[in-house]
Write a protein that holds these residues in place. Structure first.
Motif, short mmCIF file in Angstrom:
data_model
loop_
_atom_site.label_atom_id
_atom_site.label_comp_id
_atom_site.label_asym_id
_atom_site.label_seq_id
_atom_site.Cartn_x
_atom_site.Cartn_y
_atom_site.Cartn_z
N PRO A 209 13.92 17.95 2.62
CA PRO A 209 13.05 17.28 3.60
C PRO A 209 11.80 18.07 3.94
CG PRO A 209 14.93 18.23 4.70
CD PRO A 209 15.11 18.52 3.25
N ARG A 210 10.90 18.16 2.96
CA ARG A 210 9.63 18.85 3.15
C ARG A 210 8.58 18.14 2.29
NH1 ARG A 210 9.58 21.16 -1.76
NH2 ARG A 210 11.51 22.00 -2.59
N ASP A 211 7.32 18.39 2.59
CA ASP A 211 6.23 17.75 1.85
C ASP A 211 6.39 18.02 0.35
OD1 ASP A 211 3.83 16.39 1.35
OD2 ASP A 211 2.70 18.26 1.42
N GLY A 212 6.49 16.95 -0.44
CA GLY A 212 6.65 17.10 -1.88
C GLY A 212 8.08 17.30 -2.32
N GLY A 213 9.01 17.39 -1.37
CA GLY A 213 10.42 17.57 -1.71
C GLY A 213 11.02 16.30 -2.31
N GLY B 266 4.60 14.34 3.00
CA GLY B 266 4.57 14.96 4.32
C GLY B 266 5.96 15.44 4.69
N THR B 267 6.01 16.43 5.55
CA THR B 267 7.30 16.96 6.00
C THR B 267 7.87 16.05 7.09
OG1 THR B 267 6.66 19.22 5.47
CG2 THR B 267 8.40 18.95 7.11
N PRO B 268 9.12 15.64 6.96
CA PRO B 268 9.73 14.81 8.00
C PRO B 268 9.68 15.50 9.38
CG PRO B 268 11.09 14.75 6.04
CD PRO B 268 10.02 15.79 5.79
N THR B 269 9.34 14.73 10.40
CA THR B 269 9.27 15.25 11.76
C THR B 269 10.00 14.30 12.70
OG1 THR B 269 7.28 14.01 12.39
CG2 THR B 269 6.93 16.12 11.28
N THR B 270 10.04 14.66 13.98
CA THR B 270 10.65 13.76 14.97
C THR B 270 9.76 12.54 15.24
OG1 THR B 270 9.68 15.12 16.70
CG2 THR B 270 12.00 15.51 16.16
N GLU B 271 8.62 12.48 14.56
CA GLU B 271 7.78 11.29 14.70
C GLU B 271 7.88 10.37 13.49
OE1 GLU B 271 3.77 12.39 15.66
OE2 GLU B 271 4.34 12.76 17.75
N ARG B 272 8.00 10.99 12.29
CA ARG B 272 7.81 10.15 11.09
C ARG B 272 8.44 10.77 9.85
NH1 ARG B 272 2.66 10.62 11.04
NH2 ARG B 272 2.24 8.77 12.27
N ILE B 273 9.03 9.91 9.03
CA ILE B 273 9.48 10.28 7.69
C ILE B 273 8.82 9.30 6.71
CG2 ILE B 273 11.45 10.49 6.10
CD1 ILE B 273 13.26 10.88 8.56
N VAL B 274 8.13 9.82 5.71
CA VAL B 274 7.53 8.95 4.69
C VAL B 274 8.11 9.35 3.34
CG1 VAL B 274 5.40 8.17 3.59
CG2 VAL B 274 5.39 8.76 6.03
N GLN B 275 8.66 8.39 2.62
CA GLN B 275 9.27 8.72 1.33
C GLN B 275 9.10 7.57 0.33
OE1 GLN B 275 13.38 7.83 3.69
NE2 GLN B 275 13.60 9.24 2.03
N THR B 276 8.90 7.95 -0.93
CA THR B 276 8.92 6.94 -1.99
C THR B 276 10.38 6.68 -2.36
OG1 THR B 276 8.74 8.62 -3.73
CG2 THR B 276 6.69 7.65 -2.92
N TYR B 277 10.62 5.49 -2.88
CA TYR B 277 11.97 5.04 -3.22
C TYR B 277 11.97 4.43 -4.61
CZ TYR B 277 15.24 4.97 0.76
OH TYR B 277 16.14 5.30 1.74
N GLU B 278 13.00 4.74 -5.39
CA GLU B 278 13.23 4.01 -6.63
C GLU B 278 14.74 3.84 -6.80
OE1 GLU B 278 11.05 5.58 -9.98
OE2 GLU B 278 12.04 4.22 -11.40
N PHE B 279 15.14 2.71 -7.34
CA PHE B 279 16.56 2.37 -7.55
C PHE B 279 16.79 2.41 -9.05
CE2 PHE B 279 19.61 -1.52 -7.52
CZ PHE B 279 20.73 -0.70 -7.56
#
Lengths: 154, 154
Positions: A53-57, A79-92
């Motif tokens: 859970p870090r930027d680019g992780g 971006g690094t996950p924070t108590t405000e926001r988590i942004v992540q790409t997803y693929e199945f």
């Protein structure tokens, strides 16, 4: 839990209020042992393969059904996950090449927090596939377990 | 060049056919020296700060206007860019926290290639901001230069 998936819009927004601070919701999303305690439909076993859970992780988890069939999801943190926001790409892995973006925000209101999960897809067809694949059936019990975890378990 | 930005949909799709194979379009997107030769509005100077065209790699470029003002864009590659597809997250430093997803596909048809740039945003407001910030004014001359580069320059 409120789900908004408008016709013709490649997006799903799910919101729910939890009786816990954002920092506990963040932990539940970013610590592998905690994530494995709530994520996924009841009838599937989850393995958290990678969680950085870090930027680019990277992140990756695998659901396994009773017959042994596997369903893996993976992506990156922007971006690094924070108590405000988590942004992540997803693929199945059963739908290779279809990448979507998941934006989780935590909005603290007193001792409660509204979690908003905003997922945007490359197309309405991809969004519809995701919804039809049992999104709600998986999400509802998951977030029920998440609620128990953040209010009583950690 | 065709631009589709439907009302109420957090997405912009831009397509154009180029008289070149996909491998040249891929090079023009993933080699810093080539990218700097076509990307961005005429009145801005571009510096490619980082370009790591591989799964999990970073990218970042900065536009500088005549007064010295800087506009940086940055993000990550989800999946390794290929002659079929480039998927990357995007963030603009003047609009921090707003992350969008850019999916470029190359569709070869004989000795020509249709480039489709599909950008999905967290919200319609974010999409509208992007469109109003001069997207078309920047993209049209950029893709004209890209056309010259891939047909004559490399």
């Amino acid at each position: 839990m409120e789900i908004v998936a408008e016709p013709g819009v490649p997006q799903v927004v799910v919101t729910r209020e939890f009786a816990a601070p954002a920092r506990k919701l963040l932990r539940a999303h970013t610590e592998p042992d905690l994530l494995a305690r709530w994520l996924g439909p009841d009838w599937l076993k989850i393995t958290v393969d990678v969680l950085e859970p870090r930027d680019g992780g990277r992140w990756r988890y695998t659901h396994t059904d009773p017959s042994g069939e596997r369903y893996a999801f993976f992506g990156l943190y922007h971006g690094t996950p924070t108590t405000e926001r988590i942004v992540q790409t997803y693929e199945f892995d059963h739908q290779p090449g279809v990448v979507y973006l998941n934006i989780i925000t935590f909005d603290e209101r007193g001792d409660r927090t509204v979690l908003r999960q905003n997922t945007v897809f490359p197309s309405v067809e991809d969004r519809d596939y995701y919804v039809r694949s049992g999104m709600e059936k998986g999400l509802r019990p998951s977030w029920d377990r998440l609620a128990t975890l953040v209010t009583e378990g950690i």
